[in-house]
Scaffold this motif. Structure first.
Motif, PDB file in Angstrom:
ATOM      1  N   ASN A  41       3.864   0.048  -1.192  1.00  0.00           N
ATOM      2  CA  ASN A  41       5.195  -0.121  -1.134  1.00  0.00           C
ATOM      3  C   ASN A  41       5.310  -1.108  -0.137  1.00  0.00           C
ATOM      4  OD1 ASN A  41       8.102  -0.055  -0.067  1.00  0.00           O
ATOM      5  ND2 ASN A  41       7.918   2.125  -0.304  1.00  0.00           N
ATOM      6  N   LYS A  42       5.546  -2.365  -0.840  1.00  0.00           N
ATOM      7  CA  LYS A  42       5.693  -3.729   0.132  1.00  0.00           C
ATOM      8  C   LYS A  42       6.912  -3.700   0.817  1.00  0.00           C
ATOM      9  CE  LYS A  42       4.977  -7.652  -1.324  1.00  0.00           C
ATOM     10  NZ  LYS A  42       5.205  -8.930  -2.134  1.00  0.00           N
ATOM     11  N   THR A  43       8.082  -3.283   0.477  1.00  0.00           N
ATOM     12  CA  THR A  43       9.153  -3.186   1.306  1.00  0.00           C
ATOM     13  C   THR A  43       8.842  -2.262   2.690  1.00  0.00           C
ATOM     14  OG1 THR A  43      10.519  -3.020  -0.593  1.00  0.00           O
ATOM     15  CG2 THR A  43      11.558  -2.315   1.575  1.00  0.00           C
ATOM     16  N   ALA A  44       8.117  -1.227   2.525  1.00  0.00           N
ATOM     17  CA  ALA A  44       7.968  -0.400   3.756  1.00  0.00           C
ATOM     18  C   ALA A  44       6.555  -0.783   4.439  1.00  0.00           C
ATOM     19  CB  ALA A  44       7.971   1.164   3.354  1.00  0.00           C
ATOM     20  N   LYS A  45       5.961  -1.571   3.675  1.00  0.00           N
ATOM     21  CA  LYS A  45       4.587  -2.178   4.165  1.00  0.00           C
ATOM     22  C   LYS A  45       3.582  -1.081   4.358  1.00  0.00           C
ATOM     23  CE  LYS A  45       6.477  -4.995   7.365  1.00  0.00           C
ATOM     24  NZ  LYS A  45       6.548  -5.872   8.392  1.00  0.00           N
ATOM     25  N   HIS A  46       3.377  -0.480   3.239  1.00  0.00           N
ATOM     26  CA  HIS A  46       2.412   0.595   3.535  1.00  0.00           C
ATOM     27  C   HIS A  46       1.780   0.987   2.080  1.00  0.00           C
ATOM     28  CE1 HIS A  46       4.641   4.239   1.895  1.00  0.00           C
ATOM     29  NE2 HIS A  46       5.521   3.751   2.622  1.00  0.00           N
ATOM     30  N   PHE A  47       0.507   1.304   2.177  1.00  0.00           N
ATOM     31  CA  PHE A  47      -0.117   1.602   0.898  1.00  0.00           C
ATOM     32  C   PHE A  47      -0.995   2.688   1.058  1.00  0.00           C
ATOM     33  CE2 PHE A  47      -4.294  -0.514   2.268  1.00  0.00           C
ATOM     34  CZ  PHE A  47      -3.929  -1.271   3.218  1.00  0.00           C
ATOM     35  N   SER A  48      -1.333   3.510   0.108  1.00  0.00           N
ATOM     36  CA  SER A  48      -2.004   4.901   0.179  1.00  0.00           C
ATOM     37  C   SER A  48      -3.197   4.954  -0.785  1.00  0.00           C
ATOM     38  CB  SER A  48      -1.159   6.080   0.117  1.00  0.00           C
ATOM     39  OG  SER A  48      -0.204   5.994   1.130  1.00  0.00           O
ATOM     40  N   LEU A  49      -4.244   5.817  -0.403  1.00  0.00           N
ATOM     41  CA  LEU A  49      -5.274   6.174  -1.333  1.00  0.00           C
ATOM     42  C   LEU A  49      -5.025   7.618  -1.713  1.00  0.00           C
ATOM     43  CD1 LEU A  49      -8.074   5.256  -2.675  1.00  0.00           C
ATOM     44  CD2 LEU A  49      -9.220   6.466  -0.509  1.00  0.00           C
ATOM     45  N   HIS A  50      -5.182   7.661  -3.061  1.00  0.00           N
ATOM     46  CA  HIS A  50      -5.055   9.311  -3.324  1.00  0.00           C
ATOM     47  C   HIS A  50      -6.436   9.610  -4.176  1.00  0.00           C
ATOM     48  CE1 HIS A  50      -0.485   9.141  -2.866  1.00  0.00           C
ATOM     49  NE2 HIS A  50      -0.889   7.901  -2.936  1.00  0.00           N
ATOM     50  N   ILE A  51      -6.922  10.725  -3.703  1.00  0.00           N
ATOM     51  CA  ILE A  51      -8.085  11.243  -4.444  1.00  0.00           C
ATOM     52  C   ILE A  51      -8.025  12.430  -5.028  1.00  0.00           C
ATOM     53  CG2 ILE A  51     -10.651  11.559  -4.552  1.00  0.00           C
ATOM     54  CD1 ILE A  51     -10.517   9.886  -1.891  1.00  0.00           C
ATOM     55  N   THR A  52      -8.021  12.911  -6.302  1.00  0.00           N
ATOM     56  CA  THR A  52      -7.769  14.127  -6.978  1.00  0.00           C
ATOM     57  C   THR A  52      -8.923  14.683  -7.315  1.00  0.00           C
ATOM     58  OG1 THR A  52      -7.339  12.996  -9.038  1.00  0.00           O
ATOM     59  CG2 THR A  52      -5.435  13.223  -7.952  1.00  0.00           C
ATOM     60  N   GLU A  53      -8.755  15.996  -7.490  1.00  0.00           N
ATOM     61  CA  GLU A  53      -9.953  16.996  -7.952  1.00  0.00           C
ATOM     62  C   GLU A  53     -11.182  16.547  -6.991  1.00  0.00           C
ATOM     63  OE1 GLU A  53      -8.121  16.652 -12.566  1.00  0.00           O
ATOM     64  OE2 GLU A  53     -10.371  16.538 -12.041  1.00  0.00           O
ATOM     65  N   THR A  54     -11.126  16.452  -5.682  1.00  0.00           N
ATOM     66  CA  THR A  54     -12.180  16.110  -4.694  1.00  0.00           C
ATOM     67  C   THR A  54     -13.529  16.908  -5.095  1.00  0.00           C
ATOM     68  OG1 THR A  54     -11.111  17.508  -3.195  1.00  0.00           O
ATOM     69  CG2 THR A  54     -10.502  15.354  -2.808  1.00  0.00           C
TER      70      THR A  54
END
Lengths: 113, 113
Positions: free
Chosen positions: A67-80
């Motif tokens: 999210n460039k506007t909010a200046k954040h990025f996230s990592l999502h790991i599914t079915e760990t």
């Protein structure tokens, strides 16, 4: 200079559940955001990256959102899975070279069997 | 993957000693880096060499002295270190330029006594 904050510092999830790690950055000129995984006693290795011209990228069970506007990025790991247990680092840099790559403080992810 | 090799893997040195860490990359990259990894801190960029010229020096104390004799080799010379310099020192390499993947070595664990 760039400042990257990463949360949480530790995360435990049941095997099969999803894990999310979040990072914020301060420099709006940053446009390259890699994620590294470091297993115990091993080197950090790139697992996925995203550039600012896209909002989401997926590779099998791993996805990153930006999210460039909010200046954040996230990592999502599914079915760990147990082998996902490691320390994960986010990073940010500008266009001109990796010498400006700034890392977050890392998230220790533990998958509970 | 053994593209970036570091020696020694473990080093214990006294505060008055002089020692060197060595890094060698076999990936045909033209940029090399030294990072410091301490507990609960972000990966700290120390030095960057691009085409064998130092392009970044992040206010690192002079007791750390890098040397890059060619694009495949990088050294970190250590002299009169302090106990707080104990850490994992990671070498890395990449193709220079925008957002190319950084490949890390396994690191050299340094303990200063």
């Amino acid at each position: 200079g760039e400042n990257v904050e990463q949360h949480p510092s530790t995360l435990s999830v049941q095997e099969g559940d999803s894990a999310v790690i979040k990072c914020t950055y301060s420099d709006s000129a940053s446009n390259y955001f890699p994620w590294y995984k470091q297993e115990l006693g091993k080197r950090p290795q790139l697992i996925i990256d995203i550039r600012s011209n896209v909002g989401e990228k997926k590779d099998q069970r791993i996805a990153v959102t930006l999210n460039k506007t909010a200046k954040h990025f996230s990592l999502h790991i599914t079915e760990t899975q147990p082998e996902d247990s490691a320390v994960y680092f986010c990073a940010a840099s500008k266009t001109f070279g990796n010498e400006k790559l700034t890392f977050g403080t890392g998230t220790r992810l533990t998958i509970i069997p | 993957e053994t593209g970036v090799t570091q020696t020694p893997r473990h080093l214990v040195m006294g505060m008055t000693n002089k020692k060197s860490l060595k890094c060698e990359q076999h990936l045909g990259h033209n940029a090399m880096y030294w990072y410091k990894q301490s507990a609960k801190k972000p990966l700290e960029l120390m030095f960057v060499y691009s085409l064998e010229e130092r392009v970044e020096n992040n206010s690192v104390p002079s007791r750390f002295s890098p040397e890059c004799p060619n694009s495949s080799h990088l050294f970190l010379h250590l002299h009169t270190l302090q106990p707080e310099d104990s850490a994992l020192y990671l070498c890395a390499s990449s193709l220079g330029g925008s957002g190319n993947t950084i490949y890390f070595g396994e690191g050299s664990w340094l303990t200063v006594v």
